[in-house]
Write an enzyme that holds these catalytic residues in place. Structure first.
Site, mmCIF file in Angstrom:
data_model
loop_
_atom_site.group_PDB
_atom_site.id
_atom_site.type_symbol
_atom_site.label_atom_id
_atom_site.label_comp_id
_atom_site.label_asym_id
_atom_site.label_seq_id
_atom_site.Cartn_x
_atom_site.Cartn_y
_atom_site.Cartn_z
ATOM 1 N N ILE A 1 43.728 43.571 46.797
ATOM 2 C CA ILE A 1 43.160 42.231 46.943
ATOM 3 C C ILE A 1 42.448 42.138 48.304
ATOM 4 O O ILE A 1 42.946 41.475 49.224
ATOM 5 C CB ILE A 1 44.218 41.115 46.775
ATOM 6 C CG1 ILE A 1 45.454 41.360 47.653
ATOM 7 C CG2 ILE A 1 44.615 40.970 45.320
ATOM 8 C CD1 ILE A 1 46.377 40.136 47.743
ATOM 9 N N TYR B 1 48.541 30.175 54.331
ATOM 10 C CA TYR B 1 47.119 30.283 54.672
ATOM 11 C C TYR B 1 46.463 28.928 54.922
ATOM 12 O O TYR B 1 45.346 28.870 55.447
ATOM 13 C CB TYR B 1 46.338 30.984 53.547
ATOM 14 C CG TYR B 1 46.834 32.349 53.175
ATOM 15 C CD1 TYR B 1 47.689 33.084 54.000
ATOM 16 C CD2 TYR B 1 46.456 32.931 51.958
ATOM 17 C CE1 TYR B 1 48.154 34.335 53.626
ATOM 18 C CE2 TYR B 1 46.901 34.192 51.594
ATOM 19 C CZ TYR B 1 47.753 34.879 52.418
ATOM 20 O OH TYR B 1 48.196 36.127 52.039
ATOM 21 N N SER C 1 37.448 38.736 51.994
ATOM 22 C CA SER C 1 36.152 38.645 52.641
ATOM 23 C C SER C 1 35.565 37.272 52.352
ATOM 24 O O SER C 1 35.800 36.693 51.294
ATOM 25 C CB SER C 1 35.195 39.727 52.146
ATOM 26 O OG SER C 1 33.934 39.590 52.777
ATOM 27 N N LEU D 1 41.777 47.641 52.825
ATOM 28 C CA LEU D 1 40.772 48.314 53.654
ATOM 29 C C LEU D 1 41.338 48.659 55.026
ATOM 30 O O LEU D 1 40.593 49.072 55.920
ATOM 31 C CB LEU D 1 39.528 47.425 53.818
ATOM 32 C CG LEU D 1 38.878 46.943 52.526
ATOM 33 C CD1 LEU D 1 37.662 46.082 52.824
ATOM 34 C CD2 LEU D 1 38.489 48.118 51.640
ATOM 35 N N ASN E 1 32.870 45.051 47.298
ATOM 36 C CA ASN E 1 34.250 45.412 46.959
ATOM 37 C C ASN E 1 34.453 45.461 45.450
ATOM 38 O O ASN E 1 35.160 46.338 44.931
ATOM 39 C CB ASN E 1 35.223 44.423 47.592
ATOM 40 C CG ASN E 1 35.305 44.558 49.101
ATOM 41 O OD1 ASN E 1 34.998 45.605 49.665
ATOM 42 N ND2 ASN E 1 35.727 43.501 49.773
#
Length: 266
Positions: A219, A41, A222, A180, A231
Site C-alpha cells: 500500500i 492519520y 503518495s 518503497l 505505482n
C-alpha cells in the site's frame, strides 16, 4: 473465507485535507480499488470525500481503517469504530484493524470490541497491525471471526519472511506499508540491477516484488498524481525468477518504523 484484496492499495498516512481527497480520487479513477486510512492519520473525512469525488462506486472499493492505540479500551474501541464510519461518511468498513498492540490494547477487551463491531456490521472483516506471531496466535484464539489481514512494514530490505509464511498458512493477507522503504532503499545495488534490466526505477521494482510475493499486498502512499499512477503501473511489471532471486538475495536488513513500544522490541 479469506478476503480477496486487490494487488495494490493506496496508503494515506501523512496526507490531509484537499491533498488527501484529491489523491484518493486520483487513485480510484486510475484503477486502485483498495484505500487504507486510520484514526491516527486524522484524515478519515478527506478519504471519504475522495471516494465520493471519484467516479468509482463505494461498493467497488475495499476501505480500511485502524483503531488508535489509545482508543483500544473496550468502550472507546466500540465508540470510535462507529465514529470512523461517520467521519468517512460510509455505512460500513471492509477492514478494521487494531493499529498497534500498544497503548490501551488489552487482548481480551480490545478484540472483544473488534469482534462485536464485526458482528454489528460496522466492519465486514477484522484485522491487526504490527503484531508478532505470538500476538497473532493469541488473537486467533480470542476472535470468532477470522483475521483477514495483518499490516506491517514490508519491503525488499524487510521481507518479513516469518509473517508472510504465517499469513499463507493461516489464510490471511500481509498488507505491506512502506513498500518503497520511504525511498531510503533505492540505492541498494540489487534493486538498481533489476531496475536496469527492465529500464525502470527501483520504486517500480519494489512494488513489483511485493505483488509477485505470495500473500503480500503493498500500500504505497503518495499525493502526487504521477507517482500514484506509476505505482499502479508497477504492479503490472513482470519480474523474472532471476529478478526475484536477486532481490531475495539482498542481505541487508533495515526497519524504518521502529518505536520503542513496538511488540517486537518487548
Amino acid at each position: 473465507m479469506s478476503l480477496d484484496l486487490p494487488d495494490i492499495g493506496l496508503g494515506t498516512s501523512g496526507t490531509k485535507g484537499h491533498e488527501c481527497a484529491d489523491a484518493v480520487a486520483t487513485a480510484l479513477d486510475a484503477g486502485y480499488r483498495f484505500v487504507d486510512t486510520a484514526q491516527m492519520y486524522d484524515n478519515e473525512p478527506a478519504v471519504g470525500a475522495g471516494i465520493r469525488l471519484s467516479e468509482v462506486d463505494r461498493e467497488d472499493v475495499v476501505l480500511a481503517s485502524k483503531i488508535l492505540p489509545d482508543n483500544l479500551g473496550y468502550e472507546d474501541a466500540k465508540r470510535t469504530g462507529r465514529e470512523s464510519l461517520d467521519r468517512l461518511g460510509v455505512d460500513e468498513l471492509d477492514l478494521l484493524y487494531v493499529h498497534w498492540p500498544t497503548g490501551a490494547y488489552d487482548p481480551e477487551e480490545s478484540l472483544r470490541a473488534l469482534q462485536e463491531l464485526h458482528d454489528e456490521g460496522v466492519t465486514r472483516n477484522v484485522a491487526v497491525s504490527n503484531f508478532t506471531p505470538e500476538l497473532l496466535d493469541e488473537a486467533r484464539e480470542i476472535l470468532d471471526a477470522d483475521i483477514a489481514a495483518h499490516q506491517v512494514e514490508c519491503h525488499p530490505l524487510l521481507p518479513q519472511d516469518e509473517l508472510r509464511e504465517y499469513a499463507a498458512e493461516h489464510g490471511h493477507t500481509l498488507v505491506g506499508y512502506c513498500p518503497l522503504g520511504q525511498g531510503d532503499i533505492f540505492d541498494t545495488p540489487e534493486l538498481q540491477a533489476v531496475a536496469d534490466r527492465h529500464d525502470t526505477t527501483p520504486a517500480a521494482v519494489c512494488i513489483a516484488w511485493a505483488v509477485e510475493t505470495e500473500a503480500l499486498v503493498p500500500i504505497p502512499k503518495s499525493a502526487t498524481p504521477e507517482h500514484i499512477r506509476a505505482n499502479l503501473e508497477a504492479a503490472s511489471l513482470d519480474l523474472t525468477e532471476e529478478d526475484m532471486a536477486t532481490i531475495d538475495g539482498i542481505e541487508e536488513r533495515r526497519r524504518l518504523v521502529d518505536p520503542d513500544g513496538a511488540a517486537w522490541n518487548q
